[in-house]
Design a protein around this motif. Structure first.
Motif, PDB file in Angstrom:
ATOM      1  N   SER A 442       0.842  -1.197   0.000  1.00 37.59           N
ATOM      2  CA  SER A 442       0.000   0.000   0.000  1.00 37.59           C
ATOM      3  C   SER A 442       0.877   1.246   0.000  1.00 37.59           C
ATOM      4  CB  SER A 442      -0.904   0.012   1.234  1.00 37.59           C
ATOM      5  OG  SER A 442      -0.122   0.216   2.404  1.00 37.59           O
ATOM      6  N   GLY A 477      -8.974   3.681  -0.475  1.00 39.84           N
ATOM      7  CA  GLY A 477      -8.180   3.153   0.631  1.00 39.84           C
ATOM      8  C   GLY A 477      -6.984   4.016   0.945  1.00 39.84           C
ATOM      9  N   GLN A 482      -4.804   2.809   4.195  1.00 32.90           N
ATOM     10  CA  GLN A 482      -4.890   1.351   4.279  1.00 32.90           C
ATOM     11  C   GLN A 482      -3.481   0.788   4.367  1.00 32.90           C
ATOM     12  OE1 GLN A 482      -7.952  -0.846   2.854  1.00 32.90           O
ATOM     13  NE2 GLN A 482      -6.792  -2.552   1.980  1.00 32.90           N
ATOM     14  N   ASP A 484      -2.509  -2.707   4.564  1.00 34.88           N
ATOM     15  CA  ASP A 484      -2.315  -3.833   3.653  1.00 34.88           C
ATOM     16  C   ASP A 484      -2.542  -3.358   2.225  1.00 34.88           C
ATOM     17  OD1 ASP A 484      -1.794  -5.533   5.711  1.00 34.88           O
ATOM     18  OD2 ASP A 484      -3.784  -6.447   5.753  1.00 34.88           O
ATOM     19  N   TRP A 486      -4.025  -3.565  -1.607  1.00 32.25           N
ATOM     20  CA  TRP A 486      -5.402  -3.818  -2.039  1.00 32.25           C
ATOM     21  C   TRP A 486      -5.644  -5.294  -2.264  1.00 32.25           C
ATOM     22  CZ3 TRP A 486      -7.041  -3.692  -7.729  1.00 32.25           C
ATOM     23  CH2 TRP A 486      -8.422  -3.944  -7.850  1.00 32.25           C
ATOM     24  N   LEU A 492     -12.234  -3.155   1.438  1.00 31.59           N
ATOM     25  CA  LEU A 492     -11.214  -2.313   2.052  1.00 31.59           C
ATOM     26  C   LEU A 492     -11.213  -2.513   3.557  1.00 31.59           C
ATOM     27  CD1 LEU A 492     -11.639   1.113   0.185  1.00 31.59           C
ATOM     28  CD2 LEU A 492      -9.937  -0.656  -0.247  1.00 31.59           C
ATOM     29  N   ASP A 493     -10.092  -2.225   4.177  1.00 33.52           N
ATOM     30  CA  ASP A 493      -9.939  -2.436   5.630  1.00 33.52           C
ATOM     31  C   ASP A 493     -10.490  -1.236   6.402  1.00 33.52           C
ATOM     32  OD1 ASP A 493      -8.732  -4.891   5.189  1.00 33.52           O
ATOM     33  OD2 ASP A 493      -6.721  -4.031   5.111  1.00 33.52           O
ATOM     34  N   TRP A 494     -11.796  -1.019   6.301  1.00 38.69           N
ATOM     35  CA  TRP A 494     -12.415   0.123   6.976  1.00 38.69           C
ATOM     36  C   TRP A 494     -12.229   0.064   8.484  1.00 38.69           C
ATOM     37  CZ3 TRP A 494     -13.893   4.081   4.065  1.00 38.69           C
ATOM     38  CH2 TRP A 494     -14.204   3.846   2.719  1.00 38.69           C
ATOM     39  N   HIS A 502      -5.037   6.404  11.529  1.00 40.33           N
ATOM     40  CA  HIS A 502      -5.801   6.180  10.299  1.00 40.33           C
ATOM     41  C   HIS A 502      -6.994   7.133  10.224  1.00 40.33           C
ATOM     42  CE1 HIS A 502      -3.677   2.549   8.901  1.00 40.33           C
ATOM     43  NE2 HIS A 502      -3.542   2.257  10.187  1.00 40.33           N
TER      44      HIS A 502
END
Length: 642
Positions: A442, A477, A482, A484, A486, A492-494, A502
């Motif tokens: 990322s 992202g 983010q 990690d 994609w 996505l890692d919300w 973040h």
């Protein structure tokens, strides 16, 4: 079933055969109509080398015991046609094509506007004319508003993985028309760019290997849902761009490959047809009918879905006959060169066609080549796009930002070289999906240093990106860091937004977007040398860059101060153009964004002390790994909202 001449226009067929039928989708495919007093469906398909063509479906048991409803050839045009009374919307169908050798294949309709959900592959009779659009104000404004001196912040989205509750449980177009549009509007983006939505058999291809060029993928629901998504974007003041792939198509049996038993849409020379890098086939741009198919397809998305622009994929692979070719697979044009003359001609015709019908459409070339004048008008010898992705800037900047700050002094040219060519084309600065997948990490995880330094570097990078000449594109992202890379098979890692840095990154990007949009100096002269000036470009030792951006109507420029080192400076003198008070308009080191919160005054008075070739100077603190913007109080126009 007979195909009376009245079913088709001979003029349309002539234009199709000569590469000039610009809305071929109105003629070809399956169309609901009333003919000779009977309601039904007209089927029209191009298959010049076929021995027989029939349409089969649920309505005739998929041709069991026969070939179904037989189409008739229309003269020597290569076109087959029939009218089937009694059929209605929702019918599933395919073409049963018998080639010259008597071999039978079932093909999806190349002009179908709706398809079965994969792994099924039948086409579906559908009308796209029922949706009641509510975006008249947007469309009228677009006609009067050229994009060049406007802000452009593009949020690139893969619909499947933007939010996903479980594997293959996708949001529908209708759901996204509420969730995605609300989020993008709140974040301050001006446009959404959607990865390809043409129908495709493999999820993991992200849509770049298509079978249904006129068919919006059924993964997210029916076509009306996509129309709703675009409509709601427009009502929220957001433009919609679509990734479009005219360079190549996938080899699945139900698709375009060997459509009538011969290389029809692809080149008959396998050395030109094969795209070994992707396992696909290139379109044959030398066939007029293929050009009609693709030119019509471009207008189709603008006509039926109100799309505001097309990002044309893989232009470099289209225009270079030697792209990704081994020596024994290389071919040459008629002059002995490697330029694909027919592809170049097609691209020029594409842009001329689009701009003739929709003058303010965004036509963006994803082009990694050094081919000149990509965004120059065709009448001046250019390819006629109005934007090109700046892949050189992207590669250089990522290399620089991945370098530890202690070693950045010896790589200073990576962040300055782009200004030697920044105004040779109309550029978009892309931070796209391609840079955060397949082991590339990322954007946040590319940054060097400690956990906190990664965020500081990314905030600085985004600040430099937003103040550098060129329009902007960020893949989903990236706006909340983010960690990690994609994952196209997952959402996505919300959940990382529960962690402070973040969440603060998300707020930072939102505020940075807002600062960009309201400051005319950052976008009014994106494509003109007059809009940019270096103040200090040579301070490699301290990893400092200072420059100014100027708008057409701004009384003073925006001064951007970038510190790419770990060293802070309590006092730093910066040359400025005009006297008076300067105010701090943005600071990436602010504590609310996760910065160290080094004290920066809200204002600084310019002194009559020359510096950096300027008659005046201000003294400001400069935090490590930071971006700050300063503006003179004499500027009365640059902060006006659009």
């Amino acid at each position: 079933m007979q195909a009376p001449p009245a079913l088709l226009s001979t003029e349309d067929l002539y234009l199709f055969n000569t590469g000039q039928l610009l809305r071929a989708y109105q003629t070809f495919g399956a169309h609901l109509m009333t003919f000779d007093g009977r309601h039904g469906v007209r089927f029209v398909v191009w298959a010049p080398q076929a021995r027989e063509v029939s349409v089969v479906g649920n309505f005739n048991g998929w041709g069991h015991g026969s070939l179904g409803f037989r189409l008739d050839p229309v003269g020597s045009t290569g076109v087959w046609c029939c009218f089937v009374p009694g059929l209605d919307e929702g019918e599933r169908y395919k073409y049963a094509i018998v080639n010259a050798d008597g071999h039978l294949t079932l093909k999806s309709d190349p002009h179908a506007v709706y398809s079965e959900l994969r792994p099924h592959t039948a086409s579906i009779v559908t009308s796209l004319d029922r949706y009641e659009w509510q975006d008249r104000q947007w469309m009228e404004h677009r006609e009067q508003a050229p994009p060049y001196d406007r802000p452009m912040l593009i949020y690139e989205v893969h619909l499947a993985s933007w939010r996903m509750d479980a594997p293959e449980q996708f949001r529908t177009y209708e759901q996204l028309s509420f969730e995605l549009v609300a989020y993008v509007a709140a974040m301050g983006y001006t446009h959404i760019e959607l990865l390809p939505l043409t129908e495709h058999p493999l999820d993991r291809s992200w849509g770049y290997q298509a079978t249904g060029y006129y068919s919006a993928t059924s993964r997210y629901g029916p076509p009306e849902g996509l129309q709703m998504l675009v409509d709601r974007c427009h009502q929220a003041g957001i433009g919609v761009l679509l990734d479009w792939v005219p360079g190549h198509f996938c080899k699945d049996d139900h698709g375009l490959r060997l459509f009538d038993g011969t290389p029809l849409y692809e080149d008959s020379d396998s050395r030109r047809a094969e795209k070994l890098l992707w396992g696909t086939l290139a379109f044959d741009f030398g066939k007029p009918e293929v050009c009609s198919f693709l030119l019509s397809n471009a207008l189709f998305w603008l006509d039926k879905y109100h799309i505001d622009g097309l990002r044309v994929d893989a232009v470099a692979s289209m225009i270079d006959l030697h792209f990704d070719k081994a020596d024994d697979s290389k071919t040459f044009n008629r002059y002995g060169g490697s330029e694909h003359i027919e592809a170049l001609s097609f691209l020029r015709k594409l842009n001329e066609t689009v701009f003739q019908h929709y003058p303010n459409t965004l036509m963006m070339a994803e082009d990694s080549s050094s081919y000149p004048q990509v965004t120059a008008p065709t009448y001046l010898g250019g390819l006629g796009f109005n934007y090109k992705w700046n892949m050189g800037w992207m590669n250089d900047m990522l290399r620089y930002m991945e370098t530890d700050p202690s070693r950045r002094p010896s790589h200073h040219s990576l962040i300055t070289f782009s200004l030697l060519y920044a105004f040779s084309e109309n550029y978009v600065l892309p931070l796209s999906h391609d840079e955060v997948v397949h082991g590339k990490r990322s954007l946040l995880n590319k940054m060097p240093g400690s956990y906190e330094e990664k965020f500081a570097n990314l905030r600085l990078f985004y600040g430099y990106w937003i103040t550098h000449p060129g329009k902007k594109l960020l893949f989903m992202g990236g706006e909340f860091g983010q960690f990690d890379e994609w994952k196209d098979y997952d959402g996505l890692d919300w959940q990382v937004l529960q962690y402070p840095l973040h969440a603060r990154m998300n707020e930072y990007v939102k505020d940075l977007n807002a600062a960009y949009s309201r400051d005319r100096s950052l976008w009014e002269q994106d494509h003109e040398q007059a809009g940019f000036e270096w103040i200090d470009v040579n301070n490699a030792e301290q990893c400092m860059l200072i420059f100014q951006r100027t708008g057409k109507r701004s009384a003073s420029p925006t001064v951007s101060v970038c510190n790419f080192s770990r060293q802070s400076h309590d006092i730093y003198r910066i040359g400025v153009t005009v006297p008076g008070e300067y105010r701090l308009t943005f600071n990436s080191d602010d504590e609310r964004y996760g910065g160290n919160g080094m004290f920066l005054p809200a204002r600084s008075s310019a002194e009559s002390i020359p510096m950096h070739g300027k008659p005046y100077s201000i003294v400001v603190p400069v935090p490590s790994l930071s971006l700050q913007m300063w503006k003179s109080d004499t500027d009365s126009l640059s902060n006006l909202s659009l």
